[in-house]
Write an enzyme that holds these catalytic residues in place. Structure first.
Site, PDB file in Angstrom:
ATOM      1  CB  ALA A 127      -3.805   4.964 -11.068  1.00 38.78           C
ATOM      2  NE  ARG A 152       2.364   7.014  -3.604  1.00 42.79           N
ATOM      3  CZ  ARG A 152       2.189   6.545  -2.569  1.00 42.79           C
ATOM      4  NH1 ARG A 152       2.833   5.687  -2.058  1.00 42.79           N
ATOM      5  NH2 ARG A 152       1.338   7.046  -1.677  1.00 42.79           N
ATOM      6  CG  ASP A 198     -10.182  11.319   0.545  1.00 49.38           C
ATOM      7  OD1 ASP A 198     -10.208  10.232   0.638  1.00 49.38           O
ATOM      8  OD2 ASP A 198     -10.097  12.182   1.670  1.00 49.38           O
ATOM      9  CE1 TYR A 208      -4.486  -2.799   3.644  1.00 46.93           C
ATOM     10  CE2 TYR A 208      -3.875  -4.914   4.372  1.00 46.93           C
ATOM     11  CZ  TYR A 208      -4.021  -3.949   3.540  1.00 46.93           C
ATOM     12  OH  TYR A 208      -3.482  -4.196   2.300  1.00 46.93           O
ATOM     13  CE  LYS A 236      -7.144  -3.418   1.201  1.00 44.39           C
ATOM     14  NZ  LYS A 236      -7.440  -2.792  -0.120  1.00 44.39           N
ATOM     15  CB  ILE A 291       2.648  -6.543  -4.003  1.00 41.35           C
ATOM     16  CG1 ILE A 291       1.514  -7.682  -4.247  1.00 41.35           C
ATOM     17  CG2 ILE A 291       3.147  -5.961  -5.488  1.00 41.35           C
ATOM     18  CD1 ILE A 291       1.927  -8.952  -4.988  1.00 41.35           C
TER      19      ILE A 291
HETATM   20  P1  NAP Z   1       0.691   2.176  -2.318  1.00 46.52           P
HETATM   21  O1  NAP Z   1       2.028   1.905  -3.046  1.00 46.52           O
HETATM   22  O2  NAP Z   1       1.037   2.511  -0.811  1.00 46.52           O
HETATM   23  O3  NAP Z   1      -0.184   3.277  -3.286  1.00 46.52           O
HETATM   24  C1  NAP Z   1      -1.254   3.532  -2.609  1.00 46.52           C
HETATM   25  C2  NAP Z   1      -2.022   4.431  -3.644  1.00 46.52           C
HETATM   26  O4  NAP Z   1      -3.438   4.653  -3.178  1.00 46.52           O
HETATM   27  C3  NAP Z   1      -1.353   5.613  -4.091  1.00 46.52           C
HETATM   28  O5  NAP Z   1      -1.712   5.844  -5.443  1.00 46.52           O
HETATM   29  C4  NAP Z   1      -2.046   6.604  -3.461  1.00 46.52           C
HETATM   30  O6  NAP Z   1      -2.192   8.078  -3.649  1.00 46.52           O
HETATM   31  C5  NAP Z   1      -3.660   6.157  -3.270  1.00 46.52           C
HETATM   32  N1  NAP Z   1      -4.424   6.681  -2.018  1.00 46.52           N
HETATM   33  C6  NAP Z   1      -4.229   6.466  -0.744  1.00 46.52           C
HETATM   34  N2  NAP Z   1      -5.193   6.930  -0.130  1.00 46.52           N
HETATM   35  C7  NAP Z   1      -6.255   7.471  -1.058  1.00 46.52           C
HETATM   36  C8  NAP Z   1      -7.480   8.294  -0.947  1.00 46.52           C
HETATM   37  N3  NAP Z   1      -7.853   8.451   0.136  1.00 46.52           N
HETATM   38  N4  NAP Z   1      -7.842   8.556  -2.057  1.00 46.52           N
HETATM   39  C9  NAP Z   1      -7.367   8.306  -3.187  1.00 46.52           C
HETATM   40  N5  NAP Z   1      -6.260   7.645  -3.514  1.00 46.52           N
HETATM   41  C10 NAP Z   1      -5.685   7.327  -2.548  1.00 46.52           C
HETATM   42  O7  NAP Z   1      -0.147   0.851  -2.191  1.00 46.52           O
HETATM   43  P2  NAP Z   1       0.022  -0.458  -2.868  1.00 46.52           P
HETATM   44  O8  NAP Z   1       0.690  -1.239  -2.156  1.00 46.52           O
HETATM   45  O9  NAP Z   1       0.139  -0.361  -4.385  1.00 46.52           O
HETATM   46  O10 NAP Z   1      -1.494  -1.084  -2.808  1.00 46.52           O
HETATM   47  C11 NAP Z   1      -2.408  -0.940  -3.608  1.00 46.52           C
HETATM   48  C12 NAP Z   1      -3.584  -1.845  -3.316  1.00 46.52           C
HETATM   49  O11 NAP Z   1      -3.676  -3.028  -3.038  1.00 46.52           O
HETATM   50  C13 NAP Z   1      -4.038  -1.229  -1.619  1.00 46.52           C
HETATM   51  O12 NAP Z   1      -5.657  -1.544  -1.553  1.00 46.52           O
HETATM   52  C14 NAP Z   1      -3.616  -2.274  -0.784  1.00 46.52           C
HETATM   53  O13 NAP Z   1      -4.056  -2.572   0.442  1.00 46.52           O
HETATM   54  C15 NAP Z   1      -3.546  -3.603  -1.667  1.00 46.52           C
HETATM   55  N6  NAP Z   1      -2.805  -4.526  -1.228  1.00 46.52           N
HETATM   56  C16 NAP Z   1      -1.205  -4.219  -1.530  1.00 46.52           C
HETATM   57  C17 NAP Z   1      -0.336  -5.398  -1.317  1.00 46.52           C
HETATM   58  C18 NAP Z   1       1.094  -5.078  -0.961  1.00 46.52           C
HETATM   59  O14 NAP Z   1       1.829  -6.142  -0.683  1.00 46.52           O
HETATM   60  N7  NAP Z   1       1.449  -4.030  -1.589  1.00 46.52           N
HETATM   61  C19 NAP Z   1      -0.848  -6.510  -0.564  1.00 46.52           C
HETATM   62  C20 NAP Z   1      -2.113  -6.740  -0.723  1.00 46.52           C
HETATM   63  C21 NAP Z   1      -3.281  -5.783  -0.976  1.00 46.52           C
HETATM   64  P3  NAP Z   1      -1.048   9.062  -3.587  1.00 46.52           P
HETATM   65  O15 NAP Z   1       0.205   8.545  -4.059  1.00 46.52           O
HETATM   66  O16 NAP Z   1      -1.540  10.554  -3.833  1.00 46.52           O
HETATM   67  O17 NAP Z   1      -0.734   9.027  -1.967  1.00 46.52           O
END
Ligand code: NAP
Length: 255
Positions: A21, A23, A71, A163, A167, A196
């Site tokens: 949460a 980012r 983690d 990935y 998923k 997104i």
């Molecule tokens: P993001 O901006 O890269 O943010 C990732 C978040 O996950 C960050 O808060 C990060 O924390 C945290 N994180 C990563 N590894 C972790 C771990 N081992 N333990 C705890 N926290 C961890 O990602 P996002 O784009 O918002 O994506 C969020 C979710 O939506 C993901 O599951 C992604 O696969 C899914 N999703 C995203 C998209 C898209 O287009 N963006 C599309 C489909 C699905 P830190 O800040 O501390 O690194």
């Protein structure tokens, strides 16, 4: 746009854990649920400053929360952190399994460690959190779990085998857990975003903006808030008869 608390109440007294949460989508979800009155545990892995910024916005909106570093891929760390939360607040009502990473590369050259990292974070991470939280939800005979999957799991994409597998696993986990927990009044659903605008996709969007956007019927990339609104609905009273579903938030990219 900041929504005033008075306009969107409904989660007062609820305790929510949002993983990842600090980012992107997770931050938008945390802020949205906070503004609706929930106490929000803001999980992150490394980025404490960003997690504190999420908390600052929630407080600005008149709600409360707490940052918590762990983690999600680490079983013991996750169980301990969630036990502490339940000890502090007495219950955890909402879990949003959002923490995730993506590793890009064609399979023949994919390193074993990259495969393990993406599966451990995205899929095992969700297992670890569901495992810890479900016992508190079962005790109260109430709860909501929302898992983030992806359009990539449903449509496939070259260069993202690990990935996509992680998923797709989330979809199986969601449907099976929904069946396991339905008799305890716990709803388990998945949200499947398309593209997104977050740190995860910034590089892709910058490099391939034109070629991707013409494939999206709504002709724009999604915002984290587009996903947060759907998660907020799924954890609301209005969604009490929805479980085991995968809700797409993808602008029509995959129908
Ligand atoms: P993001 O901006 O890269 O943010 C990732 C978040 O996950 C960050 O808060 C990060 O924390 C945290 N994180 C990563 N590894 C972790 C771990 N081992 N333990 C705890 N926290 C961890 O990602 P996002 O784009 O918002 O994506 C969020 C979710 O939506 C993901 O599951 C992604 O696969 C899914 N999703 C995203 C998209 C898209 O287009 N963006 C599309 C489909 C699905 P830190 O800040 O501390 O690194």
């Amino acid at each position: 746009m900041l929504i005033g608390r008075s306009e969107t109440m409904g989660l007062e007294g609820k305790v929510a854990l949002i993983t990842g949460a600090s980012r992107g989508i997770g931050r938008a979800v945390a802020i949205r649920l906070g503004l609706q009155g929930a106490f929000v545990y803001i999980n992150y892995a490394q980025n404490e400053a960003a997690a504190l910024e999420t908390l600052r916005v929630i407080r600005e909106g008149g709600s409360e929360g707490k940052i918590c570093r762990f983690d999600v891929s680490d079983f013991k760390e996750t169980q301990c952190a969630i036990k502490d939360m339940a000890g502090e607040k007495g219950h955890v009502d909402i879990l949003v399994n959002n923490a995730g990473i993506s590793v890009v590369g064609l399979l023949p050259r994919m390193e074993e460690k990259d495969w393990d990292r993406v599966i451990d974070t995205n899929l095992k991470g969700a297992f670890n959190c569901c495992r810890a939280v479900s016992r508190y939800m079962i005790k109260r005979r109430s709860g909501r779990i929302v898992n983030l999957t992806s359009v990539v799991a449903e449509a496939g994409v070259a260069g993202q085998v690990g990935y996509a597998a992680s998923k797709a696993g989330i979809i199986g986990l969601t449907k099976s857990l929904a069946l396991e927990l339905a008799s305890r009044n716990i709803c388990v659903n998945a949200v499947s975003p398309g593209l997104i605008e977050t740190d995860m996709t910034a590089h892709l969007i910058k490099e391939h903006q034109k070629s991707i956007i013409h494939r999206i019927p709504l002709a724009r990339f999604g915002k984290p808030e587009d996903v947060a609104g759907v998660v907020a609905f799924l954890v609301s009273e209005d969604a009490g008869y929805i479980t085991g579903q995968v809700i797409r938030v993808n602008g029509g990219l995959y129908i």
